[in-house]
Structures are given as C-alpha cells and as structure tokens.
Design a protein around this motif. Structure first.
Motif, PDB file in Angstrom:
ATOM      1  N   ALA A 290       8.703  -2.573  -3.489  1.00  0.00           N
ATOM      2  CA  ALA A 290       8.259  -3.176  -4.747  1.00  0.00           C
ATOM      3  C   ALA A 290       9.457  -3.568  -5.605  1.00  0.00           C
ATOM      4  O   ALA A 290       9.498  -4.645  -6.211  1.00  0.00           O
ATOM      5  N   HIS A 291      10.459  -2.692  -5.621  1.00  0.00           N
ATOM      6  CA  HIS A 291      11.657  -2.969  -6.414  1.00  0.00           C
ATOM      7  C   HIS A 291      12.366  -4.219  -5.900  1.00  0.00           C
ATOM      8  O   HIS A 291      12.676  -5.147  -6.660  1.00  0.00           O
TER       9      HIS A 291
ATOM     10  N   VAL B 247      12.734   3.002  -9.270  1.00  0.00           N
ATOM     11  CA  VAL B 247      12.351   1.686  -8.721  1.00  0.00           C
ATOM     12  C   VAL B 247      11.005   1.162  -9.236  1.00  0.00           C
ATOM     13  O   VAL B 247      10.864  -0.038  -9.491  1.00  0.00           O
ATOM     14  N   LEU B 248      10.028   2.030  -9.404  1.00  0.00           N
ATOM     15  CA  LEU B 248       8.722   1.543  -9.879  1.00  0.00           C
ATOM     16  C   LEU B 248       8.829   1.080 -11.332  1.00  0.00           C
ATOM     17  O   LEU B 248       8.241   0.074 -11.732  1.00  0.00           O
ATOM     18  N   ARG B 249       9.593   1.839 -12.100  1.00  0.00           N
ATOM     19  CA  ARG B 249       9.774   1.477 -13.511  1.00  0.00           C
ATOM     20  C   ARG B 249      10.526   0.145 -13.625  1.00  0.00           C
ATOM     21  O   ARG B 249      10.143  -0.736 -14.400  1.00  0.00           O
TER      22      ARG B 249
ATOM     23  N   VAL C 119       0.862  -1.187   0.000  1.00  0.00           N
ATOM     24  CA  VAL C 119       0.000   0.000   0.000  1.00  0.00           C
ATOM     25  C   VAL C 119       0.898   1.237   0.000  1.00  0.00           C
ATOM     26  O   VAL C 119       1.587   1.510   0.982  1.00  0.00           O
ATOM     27  N   GLY C 120       0.916   1.952  -1.106  1.00  0.00           N
ATOM     28  CA  GLY C 120       1.723   3.169  -1.196  1.00  0.00           C
ATOM     29  C   GLY C 120       2.893   3.006  -2.144  1.00  0.00           C
ATOM     30  O   GLY C 120       3.565   1.968  -2.144  1.00  0.00           O
ATOM     31  N   SER C 121       3.153   4.021  -2.967  1.00  0.00           N
ATOM     32  CA  SER C 121       4.187   3.925  -4.004  1.00  0.00           C
ATOM     33  C   SER C 121       5.271   4.984  -3.844  1.00  0.00           C
ATOM     34  O   SER C 121       5.996   5.294  -4.776  1.00  0.00           O
ATOM     35  N   GLY C 122       5.373   5.539  -2.644  1.00  0.00           N
ATOM     36  CA  GLY C 122       6.428   6.518  -2.386  1.00  0.00           C
ATOM     37  C   GLY C 122       7.745   5.841  -2.051  1.00  0.00           C
ATOM     38  O   GLY C 122       8.053   4.760  -2.571  1.00  0.00           O
ATOM     39  N   ALA C 123       8.521   6.462  -1.169  1.00  0.00           N
ATOM     40  CA  ALA C 123       9.863   5.963  -0.890  1.00  0.00           C
ATOM     41  C   ALA C 123       9.832   4.519  -0.385  1.00  0.00           C
ATOM     42  O   ALA C 123      10.492   3.635  -0.946  1.00  0.00           O
ATOM     43  N   GLY C 124       9.058   4.268   0.659  1.00  0.00           N
ATOM     44  CA  GLY C 124       9.046   2.932   1.243  1.00  0.00           C
ATOM     45  C   GLY C 124       8.409   1.900   0.328  1.00  0.00           C
ATOM     46  O   GLY C 124       8.976   0.828   0.079  1.00  0.00           O
ATOM     47  N   GLY C 125       7.224   2.198  -0.187  1.00  0.00           N
ATOM     48  CA  GLY C 125       6.504   1.260  -1.039  1.00  0.00           C
ATOM     49  C   GLY C 125       7.219   1.017  -2.353  1.00  0.00           C
ATOM     50  O   GLY C 125       7.282  -0.118  -2.853  1.00  0.00           O
ATOM     51  N   GLY C 126       7.756   2.084  -2.937  1.00  0.00           N
ATOM     52  CA  GLY C 126       8.474   1.959  -4.206  1.00  0.00           C
ATOM     53  C   GLY C 126       9.704   1.076  -4.043  1.00  0.00           C
ATOM     54  O   GLY C 126       9.962   0.184  -4.866  1.00  0.00           O
TER      55      GLY C 126
ATOM     56  N   CYS D 205      11.598  15.333 -12.171  1.00  0.00           N
ATOM     57  CA  CYS D 205      12.719  15.313 -13.108  1.00  0.00           C
ATOM     58  C   CYS D 205      12.452  14.289 -14.201  1.00  0.00           C
ATOM     59  O   CYS D 205      12.497  13.090 -13.950  1.00  0.00           O
ATOM     60  N   SER D 206      12.161  14.761 -15.387  1.00  0.00           N
ATOM     61  CA  SER D 206      11.759  13.846 -16.462  1.00  0.00           C
ATOM     62  C   SER D 206      12.902  12.948 -16.904  1.00  0.00           C
ATOM     63  O   SER D 206      12.658  11.885 -17.476  1.00  0.00           O
ATOM     64  N   ILE D 207      14.154  13.354 -16.636  1.00  0.00           N
ATOM     65  CA  ILE D 207      15.288  12.535 -17.096  1.00  0.00           C
ATOM     66  C   ILE D 207      15.776  11.580 -16.005  1.00  0.00           C
ATOM     67  O   ILE D 207      16.733  10.845 -16.220  1.00  0.00           O
ATOM     68  N   GLY D 208      15.142  11.636 -14.846  1.00  0.00           N
ATOM     69  CA  GLY D 208      15.495  10.682 -13.794  1.00  0.00           C
ATOM     70  C   GLY D 208      16.749  11.025 -13.020  1.00  0.00           C
ATOM     71  O   GLY D 208      17.213  10.225 -12.213  1.00  0.00           O
ATOM     72  N   ALA D 209      17.313  12.215 -13.226  1.00  0.00           N
ATOM     73  CA  ALA D 209      18.548  12.573 -12.518  1.00  0.00           C
ATOM     74  C   ALA D 209      18.297  12.850 -11.042  1.00  0.00           C
ATOM     75  O   ALA D 209      19.148  12.590 -10.200  1.00  0.00           O
ATOM     76  N   ALA D 210      17.142  13.413 -10.736  1.00  0.00           N
ATOM     77  CA  ALA D 210      16.736  13.619  -9.340  1.00  0.00           C
ATOM     78  C   ALA D 210      15.864  12.433  -8.960  1.00  0.00           C
ATOM     79  O   ALA D 210      14.867  12.148  -9.626  1.00  0.00           O
ATOM     80  N   PHE D 211      16.233  11.745  -7.885  1.00  0.00           N
ATOM     81  CA  PHE D 211      15.557  10.476  -7.586  1.00  0.00           C
ATOM     82  C   PHE D 211      14.083  10.671  -7.271  1.00  0.00           C
ATOM     83  O   PHE D 211      13.703  11.500  -6.446  1.00  0.00           O
ATOM     84  N   GLN D 212      13.262   9.888  -7.908  1.00  0.00           N
ATOM     85  CA  GLN D 212      11.864   9.728  -7.528  1.00  0.00           C
ATOM     86  C   GLN D 212      11.473   8.323  -7.949  1.00  0.00           C
ATOM     87  O   GLN D 212      12.037   7.771  -8.906  1.00  0.00           O
ATOM     88  N   THR D 213      10.528   7.723  -7.244  1.00  0.00           N
ATOM     89  CA  THR D 213      10.256   6.309  -7.513  1.00  0.00           C
ATOM     90  C   THR D 213       9.684   6.102  -8.911  1.00  0.00           C
ATOM     91  O   THR D 213       9.871   5.042  -9.504  1.00  0.00           O
TER      92      THR D 213
END
Lengths: 560, 249
Positions: free
Chosen positions: A24-25, A237-239, A14-21, A225-233
């Motif tokens: 999942a990875h 990790v989700l991708r 439940v949740g796709s942020g830092a912990g959930g993402g 960040c569309s190029i993925g340089a700044a971390f976001q799930t």
C-alpha cells in the motif's frame, strides 16, 4: 478504475500486515489509488497501546490466558491461537498452531521485530546442499531491496561479516544498543566455545527517523509502540499511505472469494462486512493478496471456478503445499555466579541485544552434522519486570525464601532455538470440506509431521545450549529432555510461510518471482506464502522486502 | 507431632473424630459439598491411607472473561470474587507466613496479596480453575490438619502451631512423602502465587530492585561501571575470555 463508496481506485490489497502495508505504501507513493481490505477492526496504536502499564494493573497480573495468549497487554486483538468464531482443524496425528490477529496492521503490531537477512545460500538451498528448491531470485538481486527496506523500516544492528549475517550497505543500519552484562558473559562463553554472539538486528529506531521517535528503552514491544519506534504498519507505512490521499482502508472486511472475469483475469473480491454480516462485492483492475501465507492459500482454494476447479491460481496444485514454520525449542538455565549482581536498568529495547547466529555451515559441507541448514539462538537474560513466575525456583517459606528470590533475580537465561525445517510433502494445508467459520467460509485443515532432520537439529541445539549455559557456569533446567519433547508445535513460532511459493516453472510454483500468479496475470501475492524455503532467519523483513520490490514493479507498470 | 494426629487415618475417619469440622465449604456464597455426597460405604480403610485430603469437588466457574479485545490501556477484571471471608482470612495468614515483612520489604498482606489470590482463583480460565481446586482443598486441608493436631481451625491456632504444620509441607522433597503429597503440592503452588503477587506489586518491584519501565532519552546507557566490573570478575572466576565492551563497527 473501480470505485467503492465514492473512492476511485485501481488496486485492491487484501491484508494490512507486513506485505499488504508495504504494498500500500509503495503503490500510493507512486500515485496509484488503492483500496485496502482488512478483516479485523480498526486499530489506533497511539491511543490503544498500553505503554508503561504494569503487571499489577492488569487482571491476573497480566499472565497469559485463553483470551490473550501472550498476556493481557499483548497487542493482538481478537486473535491468538484461536480467533473467536473462526476455527481451523488438524488432520489426525497432526499438530499445528495458527496465530492470527483481527486488527489493522495484523501481526506487525506485536511481532518480535527481529530482522536478520537471508544469505546468498538461503536463496539457493538446492544449489548449496542439493536439498529442496532454489528461489527464482538470488541474493544479489534482493540485496539492494533489503537496503532500501531496512532504511525505510529502521533497523538497528551491525555487520559482523559472518557467513550467516550478510552486511547491509554503509549507512543503512542504526546503531545497536549496548549489550547487557549477561549477554556480555554469554559472548565470552561463546568465544570460549568458538562460536559467535553478535548484535541482533531489530526493527527498532535507536535514533529518530522521519516522523517517528527513537526508542526510549522501556515497555515491551509486543504491546505495540505508540511512538512508532518499534516498526508496525499502523504507525508507519499505512499512515504514510493514508497521507497521500491515494488509500482507502476498509476494516472489518473479511474477504471470502476472488472473482474472475470472462477473460480469465481477476475482476474483484467479495468480503463479508463483519459488522452486519452482509456480502459486499468490490471490483479492481489489479488484486494483491497479502492476507498471510495460510489465509491467502485459503482464499485461493475457496475461490474455485470452472476454470480453476481446484482453487484459483492453482493449476500447479501447489496452493497450500510446502507449508513450513521455523523450528522452535528452548533451553533455559540458572547462572549461580550472577546471584546478587549489581542492579541497573536492563530493559534496553526489551528484546535481545545479542544473539547467536548459525556457526557451522562447514559442518554441513563436510558431513559431520546429521541435518541440513541451521538455526540461531535468541537470548533472554535480563532483569525484567517481576511477574507471577518469579518464585519458580524457590523452596520453603518465610524470609529465607524471600531472600532467595531476591538473590536469584536476574540469574536465569533462556536460549530460544529458531531453526530451518525442510519443505516436506507431509506439511500442508487444505480446505476442510466439513467445517465453515462464522461467516460461512470453509476453514483450513492442517497436516503436519516433523522429519528426522528437524529432530536431529533440535537435538544439536539442546546439546549446544547446554554447553553454552555450562560455559557460563550455569546449570540447565530439564537437562534430560529429548528433542522430541523439546520441539515446539508446527506453527508455534509464527513463521508459517510457503503455501503459494514463487518459482521459475508454472508447473511447480504458484507465482513468478514478482509475486504475479502464473494463472491470473493481474493477481499478485505479497505475503510469506511466496517463500520457497524458510531459512532460520525470522521471515518478516524478507516479506517486507519482497513486497517492496514487487509492488515497486507493479507501480512502475501502472504509472508508465 | 500432635497426640491426636494419626497420619494413617483416612479422610472419613478423621471427619468422624473431628465431629464439628465443616464438611461443606462456601464458595461465593454457594454451598459446595465435600465428599459427603458419596455413598457412606467402605468407610474402613482397606490399605494404609496416604494421609487425608478433602477432595472437595467444585463446579466450574462460567462467569464473564475479559474477552479477546479488552481495553488494555484501562484494565478491568469482570469476574466476581469467590473466596469466603474465612478463606480470605486463611489466605492472609498463610500469605504472611510465606512472605513476612522483613528489613527489605513489607509482608504479603500489606500489598494486597490475598486480593490477588482471590481474583486468581475466581477467574474463569482453565489454569486458574485448576489452581482453585488445589487451593480450596489445600486451605481445607490446613483446617483439617489443625483440627487433628490442635483441635482448632488453622487461623485459630498459635503461630508456633501453624509453623509446625507448614514445616511439614513447605519443601518440594515432602511431595515425595505419601501423606503430604497433595498438601505439599498445594503449598508449592500457593507459594508461587503469593511471591508472584508480592514481587509484582509496586512495593515488591522496588524490593527486588527492578528499575526499568522508565523512559530514557538518547542512547541506552547500558551497564553501570559497577555492573561491568562485576561481570569482568565473574568471567575471570569462570576462566572465560575477558569481557569486551561491544564496539559498533
């Protein structure tokens, strides 16, 4: 093995942020099939991020409004201090602000990407100063996981070797960007005061990594960040988890209850499909909650049963308790010596390249300070894209005023104090029995009160912030402001943690060091709720690291 | 000071003397009453008045906001503009007094500042609506003041006459002067908006010298040698330890 829409899986997250993402990875890489439920809408940072758009292209020059609290271009979708149709309440005399997002990737799409490690002392606060509670893990156990997590996330910074800045192993960190001139002047001023200024660790790729591009030194990270340089799930990790074929993501799935089976194990959850308001029941063999510290606490408290009348996994009574945020206060000033300074591109990675870590643990040991723990200063000092506040200092009108704005551009400095508050019985959340959200789910009520510890710490920070700015030849704005006035509201720093803390004792903690709840063996918690204390270091890298470690253990068990 | 200007005069007295001055302001094509809706009693000032102020009451704008999930990669402002043509003219004149063309950049009107102000005061958000009340009243005050001093609207006065009025409200210290407290507060606010709108425009960004928001391949280049030399001198002048370039350990 349960199934949903033809997809068979073992684990619900439940949740796709830092912990959930991260969970999942880790699980999907190990071959475990995962159903991930996200309350918000689907979100594609590649097509949706406003890279390079300028303020003048946005309504109201992009300033903050009640719709977009961090400005028009901030990545947050359907959130901020209020989520439409999903209120929260505050107890009398309590002030607490709760930032939420309703989007895939959650708050990782906009976060500051500041990623300092906790120190050995941070994991053992009680053993260090006799206040609070020790974590059930120590730094030596977590350190290799920090390395592994930093390696995966991509962290720039270095190892200055101070007691507030534990070192990463060789080869883990990416090189930090060069400091800007105001940061160099700050460093020099700090040196004159005997305090450090060192590179800020940020989850920014300063070199290309795996399938992500390096930072190209432009456009604010808070937009995503569309190029993925700044971390976001959503760009990492989700991708990657999706690419394994082992993950199914369901968005617009607002989980309202966790169900138990007759044996007392977690059997599944019910979510509200936000697109048609229908309740949907899904089953799972293992359930990981990573909905954010307060949402997870809310979900547990709303999942009461005959076995758990006070909320699921709450036999300790600790769910919702021990809520902390980072202390926040700002000191800003004007540096006249920098008028008309030479122009160059100071965007860098758009965050602070240097920061001031906590420097006075000795002062706590010898009792010369009237507060526990410590704080750091983040630094805002650069030529940034001029916005609606550009004329804040100027007086008069005409060419003189226009010239004054030009000359004073790039002379402002802001120091943001981020400090450690102590866990307190006064600060917690509970279910407000009188209020439900638009999905019919009872909401949280927050209780909050600062103690003298926090006020004293902020007072210290205001004094030192002034010293630093004055050492730079500057003057402080609002020099007479008191700590009571300067301290920001609880929750306002968006580092809220602690509501489902881990521990060694089932009587005083909600889960063990692996995030496994004491009461329900197949129910795991992998967000900031598990924190035992809230060191001044920004919490997300530790959320990611603990989720990586604890999901790895679960993956080992499931694939053994 | 103009012969006809009497700073002791109350708002109602000034209305009687001016006679022809509009007491109704059009906002977005809708007439908005001034203080004439109040009972016409107690007209004589009881105590010495602190100047005049229109005190126009405005209904809240309740139009569409852009919401919590706008398409940020393709921005639009969904609310209608509300300034009347006369008000826009006034904003234009005022904007160029605040931010005239000079050797380094164009005037406010050349980069569309009045359009930004109109969008701003027409926005259905609380902060902008507070600004709207202050600005609509401030614009009316300028007209009232111009009528009192020179017998014509602000826009119709000469450049010198306008500047004479502005000189009385353009400085923060004048907020302390009773009769100019509200007009000077208004001016401080609209100055901030005008310069904010100007310097955030493409021309203003160039004027102020912001040269970021461009992608750079490879490492962040950091300060230029000129910028480094300058900061070394600053540190030296301030008696600080020498600037050391950061070396990655």
């Amino acid at each position: 093995m349960a199934s949903f829409e033809g997809f068979e899986y073992e684990v619900i997250i439940v949740g796709s942020g830092a912990g959930g993402g991260m969970a999942a990875h880790v699980l999907t890489q190990a071959g475990v099939k995962v159903l991930l439920l996200e309350a918000g809408r689907d979100y594609d940072p590649v097509s949706e991020t406003p890279m390079f758009q300028q303020g003048h292209e946005a309504p109201l020059r992009g300033v903050s409004t009640s719709d977009k609290n961090f400005g028009y271009y901030d990545a947050t979708v359907d959130g901020g201090w209020q989520v439409p149709g999903e209120p929260y309440t505050e107890a009398t005399d309590s002030r607490f602000m709760w930032w939420r997002a309703r989007m895939l990737g959650g708050r990782t799409n906009h976060w500051g990407r500041l990623v300092p490690r906790f120190t050995p002392a941070d994991f053992k606060p009680y053993s260090t100063d006799g206040v609070g509670t020790d974590w059930p893990v120590d730094y030596d156990e977590i350190s290799p996981w920090y390395d592994q997590c930093e390696e995966l996330v991509g962290v720039c910074g270095d190892n200055p070797g101070l007691d507030d800045t534990p070192s990463s192993s060789d080869g883990v960190l990416l090189p930090p960007p060069k400091p800007r001139v105001m940061e160099l002047l700050l460093k020099s001023a700090c040196e004159s005061l005997g305090i450090p200024a060192v590179p800020m660790r940020r989850a920014i790729l300063t070199e290309p990594k795996d399938d992500r591009e390096a930072c190209f030194w432009a456009t604010p990270c808070g937009r995503g960040c569309s190029i993925g340089a700044a971390f976001q799930t959503t760009t990492s990790v989700l991708r990657w988890a999706m690419n394994t074929g082992n993950l199914k993501i369901v968005t617009d799935a607002m989980v309202k209850e966790v169900h138990l089976d007759e044996a007392g194990k977690a059997a599944g959850v019910t979510f509200v499909n936000r697109t048609n308001r229908a309740d949907v029941r899904v089953d799972g063999d293992h359930i990981i909650l990573a909905a954010s510290a307060c949402e997870t606490a809310r979900l547990l408290l709303n999942s009461s049963s005959e076995t758990f009348p006070d909320g699921l996994a709450n036999s300790s009574g600790q769910v919702g308790r021990n809520l902390t945020d980072s202390l926040g206060a700002g000191v800003s000033g004007y540096i006249p010596a920098l008028r008309d300074r030479p122009k160059y591109n100071e965007d860098g990675h758009t965050g602070n390249h240097l920061y001031i870590p906590w420097w006075d643990r000795e002062g706590q040991k010898d009792g010369s300070l009237n507060f526990s723990r410590g704080y750091h200063f983040e630094v805002g000092a650069r030529f940034s894209s001029p916005g609606m506040g550009v004329a804040g200092r100027v007086d008069g009108f005409g060419k003189d005023a226009k010239d004054e704005i030009r000359s004073s551009y790039g002379t402002s400095i802001g120091l943001s104090l981020r400090g450690e508050m102590l866990v307190s019985d006064d600060c917690y959340c509970e279910i407000d029995e009188e209020t439900v959200d638009q999905w019919g789910i009872p909401v949280l009520k927050f209780h909050w009160k600062w103690s003298e510890q926090e006020i004293n710490q902020v007072a210290h920070g205001l004094e030192w912030g002034k010293k630093i700015i004055e050492a730079m030849g500057g003057t402080v704005n609002n020099p007479d402001r008191t700590a009571e006035d300067a301290i920001e509201a609880g929750g306002q720093i968006i580092h809220e943690v602690g509501t489902t803390r881990m521990g060694d004792d089932p009587a005083t903690s909600v889960c063990n060091q692996w995030g496994q709840t004491w009461d329900v063996e197949n129910l795991y918690l992998m967000d900031g709720g598990v924190f035992v204390s809230n060191p001044h270091k920004n919490c997300t890298i530790t959320i990611l690291t603990l989720a990586m470690r604890n999901a790895s253990r679960l993956a080992e068990q499931l694939t053994a | 000071m103009s012969n006809i200007y009497n700073p002791k005069m109350s708002r109602r007295e000034s209305l009687k003397r001016i006679g022809t001055m509009a007491t109704v302001v059009m906002v977005g094509g809708v007439p908005v009453a001034c203080d004439t809706a109040e009972p016409e009693v107690n007209q004589a000032p009881v105590t010495p008045s602190a100047g005049h102020w229109p005190d126009i009451k405005l209904d809240a704008i309740t139009g569409p906001t852009y919401g919590t999930d706008p398409i940020v990669s393709n921005p639009t402002a969904p609310w209608p503009l509300t300034l009347s043509e006369a008000q826009r003219d006034q904003v234009a004149v005022l904007s160029d007094i605040i931010c005239p063309a000079d050797d380094r950049g164009p005037a406010a009107t050349e980069v569309g500042v009045p359009d930004v102000i109109d969008e701003w005061v027409s926005a259905p958000y609380s902060g902008q609506q507070r600004d709207r009340v202050q600005i609509i009243n401030g614009l009316q005050w300028l007209d009232d003041e111009a009528q009192l001093r020179f017998g014509s609207s602000f826009v119709a006065t000469s450049v010198e006459q306008r500047i004479e009025i502005i000189e009385d409200i353009a400085y923060r210290s004048q907020i302390e002067i009773d009769e100019f407290e509200l007009p000077a507060s208004f001016f401080s606010r609209i100055r901030r908006l005008v310069f904010g709108a100007y310097f955030s425009s493409p021309e203003g960004i160039q004027d102020i010298g912001y040269i970021g928001n461009v992608p750079i391949a490879g490492d962040y280049p950091g300060p230029t040698e000129e910028a480094m030399e300058h900061i070394r001198q600053v540190a030296d002048t301030l008696g600080l330890p020498p600037i050391t370039e950061y070396v990655n350990r």
